[in-house]
Design a protein around this motif. Sequence first.
Motif, PDB file in Angstrom:
ATOM      1  N   LEU A  60       0.853  -1.184   0.000  1.00  0.00           N
ATOM      2  CA  LEU A  60       0.000   0.000   0.000  1.00  0.00           C
ATOM      3  C   LEU A  60       0.888   1.233   0.000  1.00  0.00           C
ATOM      4  O   LEU A  60       1.879   1.304   0.733  1.00  0.00           O
ATOM      5  N   VAL A  61       0.517   2.215  -0.815  1.00  0.00           N
ATOM      6  CA  VAL A  61       1.217   3.498  -0.817  1.00  0.00           C
ATOM      7  C   VAL A  61       0.202   4.588  -0.525  1.00  0.00           C
ATOM      8  O   VAL A  61      -0.972   4.481  -0.898  1.00  0.00           O
ATOM      9  N   SER A  62       0.645   5.638   0.179  1.00  0.00           N
ATOM     10  CA  SER A  62      -0.269   6.695   0.596  1.00  0.00           C
ATOM     11  C   SER A  62       0.387   8.055   0.388  1.00  0.00           C
ATOM     12  O   SER A  62       1.558   8.160   0.029  1.00  0.00           O
ATOM     13  N   THR A  63      -0.404   9.107   0.660  1.00  0.00           N
ATOM     14  CA  THR A  63       0.054  10.480   0.511  1.00  0.00           C
ATOM     15  C   THR A  63       0.528  11.032   1.850  1.00  0.00           C
ATOM     16  O   THR A  63      -0.172  10.893   2.859  1.00  0.00           O
ATOM     17  N   THR A  64       1.697  11.676   1.862  1.00  0.00           N
ATOM     18  CA  THR A  64       2.168  12.382   3.056  1.00  0.00           C
ATOM     19  C   THR A  64       2.671  13.794   2.757  1.00  0.00           C
ATOM     20  O   THR A  64       3.225  14.454   3.624  1.00  0.00           O
ATOM     21  N   MET A  65       2.514  14.253   1.536  1.00  0.00           N
ATOM     22  CA  MET A  65       2.698  15.657   1.145  1.00  0.00           C
ATOM     23  C   MET A  65       4.036  16.256   1.559  1.00  0.00           C
ATOM     24  O   MET A  65       5.055  15.964   0.959  1.00  0.00           O
ATOM     25  N   HIS A  66       4.027  17.105   2.613  1.00  0.00           N
ATOM     26  CA  HIS A  66       5.228  17.858   2.993  1.00  0.00           C
ATOM     27  C   HIS A  66       6.107  17.095   3.966  1.00  0.00           C
ATOM     28  O   HIS A  66       7.132  17.627   4.412  1.00  0.00           O
ATOM     29  N   LEU A  67       5.760  15.858   4.299  1.00  0.00           N
ATOM     30  CA  LEU A  67       6.570  15.076   5.229  1.00  0.00           C
ATOM     31  C   LEU A  67       7.622  14.274   4.477  1.00  0.00           C
ATOM     32  O   LEU A  67       7.374  13.750   3.393  1.00  0.00           O
ATOM     33  N   MET A  68       8.807  14.147   5.072  1.00  0.00           N
ATOM     34  CA  MET A  68       9.937  13.471   4.446  1.00  0.00           C
ATOM     35  C   MET A  68      10.542  12.441   5.413  1.00  0.00           C
ATOM     36  O   MET A  68      10.662  12.748   6.610  1.00  0.00           O
ATOM     37  N   PRO A  69      10.965  11.284   4.910  1.00  0.00           N
ATOM     38  CA  PRO A  69      10.839  10.800   3.547  1.00  0.00           C
ATOM     39  C   PRO A  69       9.377  10.664   3.148  1.00  0.00           C
ATOM     40  O   PRO A  69       8.488  10.627   3.999  1.00  0.00           O
ATOM     41  N   GLY A  70       9.130  10.574   1.833  1.00  0.00           N
ATOM     42  CA  GLY A  70       7.764  10.634   1.342  1.00  0.00           C
ATOM     43  C   GLY A  70       7.353   9.419   0.550  1.00  0.00           C
ATOM     44  O   GLY A  70       8.172   8.593   0.154  1.00  0.00           O
ATOM     45  N   ALA A  71       6.037   9.345   0.307  1.00  0.00           N
ATOM     46  CA  ALA A  71       5.407   8.213  -0.370  1.00  0.00           C
ATOM     47  C   ALA A  71       5.708   6.910   0.370  1.00  0.00           C
ATOM     48  O   ALA A  71       6.427   6.044  -0.125  1.00  0.00           O
ATOM     49  N   PRO A  72       5.159   6.751   1.583  1.00  0.00           N
ATOM     50  CA  PRO A  72       5.428   5.543   2.365  1.00  0.00           C
ATOM     51  C   PRO A  72       4.830   4.306   1.729  1.00  0.00           C
ATOM     52  O   PRO A  72       3.697   4.323   1.238  1.00  0.00           O
ATOM     53  N   VAL A  73       5.596   3.220   1.744  1.00  0.00           N
ATOM     54  CA  VAL A  73       5.131   1.922   1.258  1.00  0.00           C
ATOM     55  C   VAL A  73       4.918   1.029   2.470  1.00  0.00           C
ATOM     56  O   VAL A  73       5.832   0.828   3.276  1.00  0.00           O
ATOM     57  N   MET A  74       3.708   0.511   2.602  1.00  0.00           N
ATOM     58  CA  MET A  74       3.352  -0.354   3.714  1.00  0.00           C
ATOM     59  C   MET A  74       3.054  -1.745   3.199  1.00  0.00           C
ATOM     60  O   MET A  74       2.620  -1.914   2.057  1.00  0.00           O
ATOM     61  N   ALA A  75       3.278  -2.755   4.040  1.00  0.00           N
ATOM     62  CA  ALA A  75       3.105  -4.146   3.619  1.00  0.00           C
ATOM     63  C   ALA A  75       2.248  -4.886   4.629  1.00  0.00           C
ATOM     64  O   ALA A  75       2.250  -4.589   5.830  1.00  0.00           O
ATOM     65  N   SER A  76       1.512  -5.891   4.124  1.00  0.00           N
ATOM     66  CA  SER A  76       0.664  -6.719   4.971  1.00  0.00           C
ATOM     67  C   SER A  76       0.472  -8.070   4.310  1.00  0.00           C
ATOM     68  O   SER A  76       0.436  -8.182   3.081  1.00  0.00           O
ATOM     69  N   LYS A  77       0.344  -9.106   5.137  1.00  0.00           N
ATOM     70  CA  LYS A  77       0.012 -10.443   4.636  1.00  0.00           C
ATOM     71  C   LYS A  77      -1.481 -10.736   4.773  1.00  0.00           C
ATOM     72  O   LYS A  77      -1.989 -11.646   4.116  1.00  0.00           O
ATOM     73  N   ASP A  78      -2.159  -9.989   5.670  1.00  0.00           N
ATOM     74  CA  ASP A  78      -3.528 -10.358   6.024  1.00  0.00           C
ATOM     75  C   ASP A  78      -4.534  -9.218   5.884  1.00  0.00           C
ATOM     76  O   ASP A  78      -5.694  -9.373   6.278  1.00  0.00           O
ATOM     77  N   LEU A  79      -4.129  -8.072   5.378  1.00  0.00           N
ATOM     78  CA  LEU A  79      -4.985  -6.892   5.233  1.00  0.00           C
ATOM     79  C   LEU A  79      -5.443  -6.337   6.577  1.00  0.00           C
ATOM     80  O   LEU A  79      -6.353  -5.516   6.633  1.00  0.00           O
ATOM     81  N   LYS A  80      -4.817  -6.764   7.648  1.00  0.00           N
ATOM     82  CA  LYS A  80      -5.126  -6.262   8.988  1.00  0.00           C
ATOM     83  C   LYS A  80      -3.910  -5.618   9.625  1.00  0.00           C
ATOM     84  O   LYS A  80      -3.976  -4.512  10.139  1.00  0.00           O
ATOM     85  N   ASN A  81      -2.798  -6.325   9.610  1.00  0.00           N
ATOM     86  CA  ASN A  81      -1.562  -5.858  10.218  1.00  0.00           C
ATOM     87  C   ASN A  81      -0.659  -5.258   9.144  1.00  0.00           C
ATOM     88  O   ASN A  81      -0.183  -5.972   8.260  1.00  0.00           O
ATOM     89  N   TRP A  82      -0.430  -3.953   9.228  1.00  0.00           N
ATOM     90  CA  TRP A  82       0.379  -3.242   8.255  1.00  0.00           C
ATOM     91  C   TRP A  82       1.609  -2.663   8.950  1.00  0.00           C
ATOM     92  O   TRP A  82       1.573  -2.313  10.120  1.00  0.00           O
ATOM     93  N   GLU A  83       2.701  -2.580   8.210  1.00  0.00           N
ATOM     94  CA  GLU A  83       3.885  -1.881   8.704  1.00  0.00           C
ATOM     95  C   GLU A  83       4.556  -1.163   7.542  1.00  0.00           C
ATOM     96  O   GLU A  83       4.457  -1.581   6.385  1.00  0.00           O
ATOM     97  N   THR A  84       5.212  -0.062   7.846  1.00  0.00           N
ATOM     98  CA  THR A  84       5.938   0.691   6.832  1.00  0.00           C
ATOM     99  C   THR A  84       7.249  -0.017   6.531  1.00  0.00           C
ATOM    100  O   THR A  84       8.041  -0.285   7.439  1.00  0.00           O
ATOM    101  N   VAL A  85       7.472  -0.337   5.248  1.00  0.00           N
ATOM    102  CA  VAL A  85       8.676  -1.078   4.862  1.00  0.00           C
ATOM    103  C   VAL A  85       9.644  -0.224   4.053  1.00  0.00           C
ATOM    104  O   VAL A  85      10.772  -0.648   3.793  1.00  0.00           O
TER     105      VAL A  85
END
Length: 561
Positions: A60-85
């Motif tokens: 999953l990728v999301s918007t964070t605009m003026h925050l850096m680093p930007g364009a966080p990529v998150m991962a999940s195996k079960d669509l419940k537990n996500w972490e930024t990778v």
Amino acid sequence: MTMKKRILTALLLCMSCVAASAQTAEAVSPANPAPPIKNPMLWADVPDPDVIRVGDTFYLVSTTMHLMPGAPVMASKDLKNWETVGYIFDKLTDSPKYDLAFSLPLDQQGDSQELGTVYGRGQWATSLKYHDGKFWALLAPNEAGAMGDTYIFTAPKAEGPWTIHSRLRHFHDATLFFNDDGTPYVFFGTGEMCQLTRDLKGVVEGSLRHYFQRESDERGLLEGTRVIKHNGTYYALLISHVYAPGRHRREVCYRTTDLNARWEKNTVLESDFGGFSYLAQGTIVDTEEGDWYGIMFQDRGGVGRVLTLSPVRWIDGWPMLGDEHYKVPAIMRPYKSNQPETAIVRADDFSSPKLGLHWQWNHNPVDQAWSLTERPGFLRLKTARVVPNLYLAPNTLTQRMEGPTCSGYVTLDISHMKDGDCCGFSAFNGDSGVLTVKKNGKKLTLEMSEQKVSLNDRNKAVTKVEEKVVETVDLGTKTTQVCLRIDGDFRPGERGGTDAANFFYSLDGQQWTQIGTKNYRMIFDYRRFFMGSKFAIFNYTTKKTGGYVDVDSFSYSVAEK
């Protein structure tokens, strides 16, 4: 007992502020191996999602605009537990605005095109794809001119490293799409599309066209385009704003079996949820077994735009989101059981020599003015340049706040502050509740204030900061450590705080005293920051550089939904 041990003890005490809503959480047991997925799936600011699956992992990728680093990529195996990778970029460097470097004192700003910030701009609505053994990402900053040119990034894996592949003209809220034969396209704006060259470095001449025209009651843009292909049919999903009687914000879908032919339209989701208004904008994704899920965001006030998860049922060839009543369900069965618990917001004792992926800086950081190695086990924040207020301060470090309730606090060693230095902890947004330790001469004070920034619409220059000091505590001249805590309550309705923040301080990490505004109202304002409130740790100077603070730890707890 060491300070860090006292902090851990105190964490157990302060969690009582969120214990009430945690009592309903379902326990994990052999008879119940995995708790259900409760919507919002991510009760935090994770807007403009794009989600893909590669093998057994969802990204999953999301918007964070003026925050850096930007364009966080998150991962999940079960669509419940996500972490930024990972992040798609560490910094953006098209303009000094990304550094806050051209922000002059308020009385000197005027309206120069060169001055400003990127609050609420920067990276928007990134598209994530996997093609030919590589990950691809497309994003366009919400800026005019060259600053708004589209980036295409690529990486061998989602975690990175990502590299810039090309720059193209601006494509608003765009999605990258690869056809079965590998031909790349961009879908963007309100029903526009074009073909890219095979090397993704240009637009095929004459390929730009509209593939649909919006209806008469659809006001504004149809944004957030996401395109997939399923069983030989192309599907474009977009958010639609309608103002006719009985019509609401909704997710619409256009489909065709031929990219050059006519596209049909259907509404695939029109649902309010959880006491908040109608939600839309996101995408759908399949599992290895062939089931489908929809992930859409909903505006939820001060916490930001949260993510919801819905089943997708294919009805007459349309991907209909929601339960049997076409509504976002409160609870869903987990896709997989026995997955480890992960989170996108995390506590931190700063024992690692690298900054955790759960942190983001406000604008580009000044790398020479922070360190995790000069004093191992602490984050050192040095004053980088003289600034008049928090909104122009470099190296402000942030994490999301989460619902339903959350609590975070920092332990600061303030023994190396200099005259004019200001450090502290904030519920940070265009309107902020702020705890500030100030040093004037040799005297230290702690203030709780309400701060509000005004920004120029054209270039987001800071034109005014209103500061209302609600309460001040004298810390004397010998205080060397202070703990600052913020509790957030985002529960709706009678039992909740409805975007309330409360502020506390402690000199020993055990006994807490409330300070300042009770139930400070956090807000979401699309005209300024366009994001949910963040925990923010800061240190800046109003007089002369040379001081620093050491952050011992960030402690965090969140209640079960």
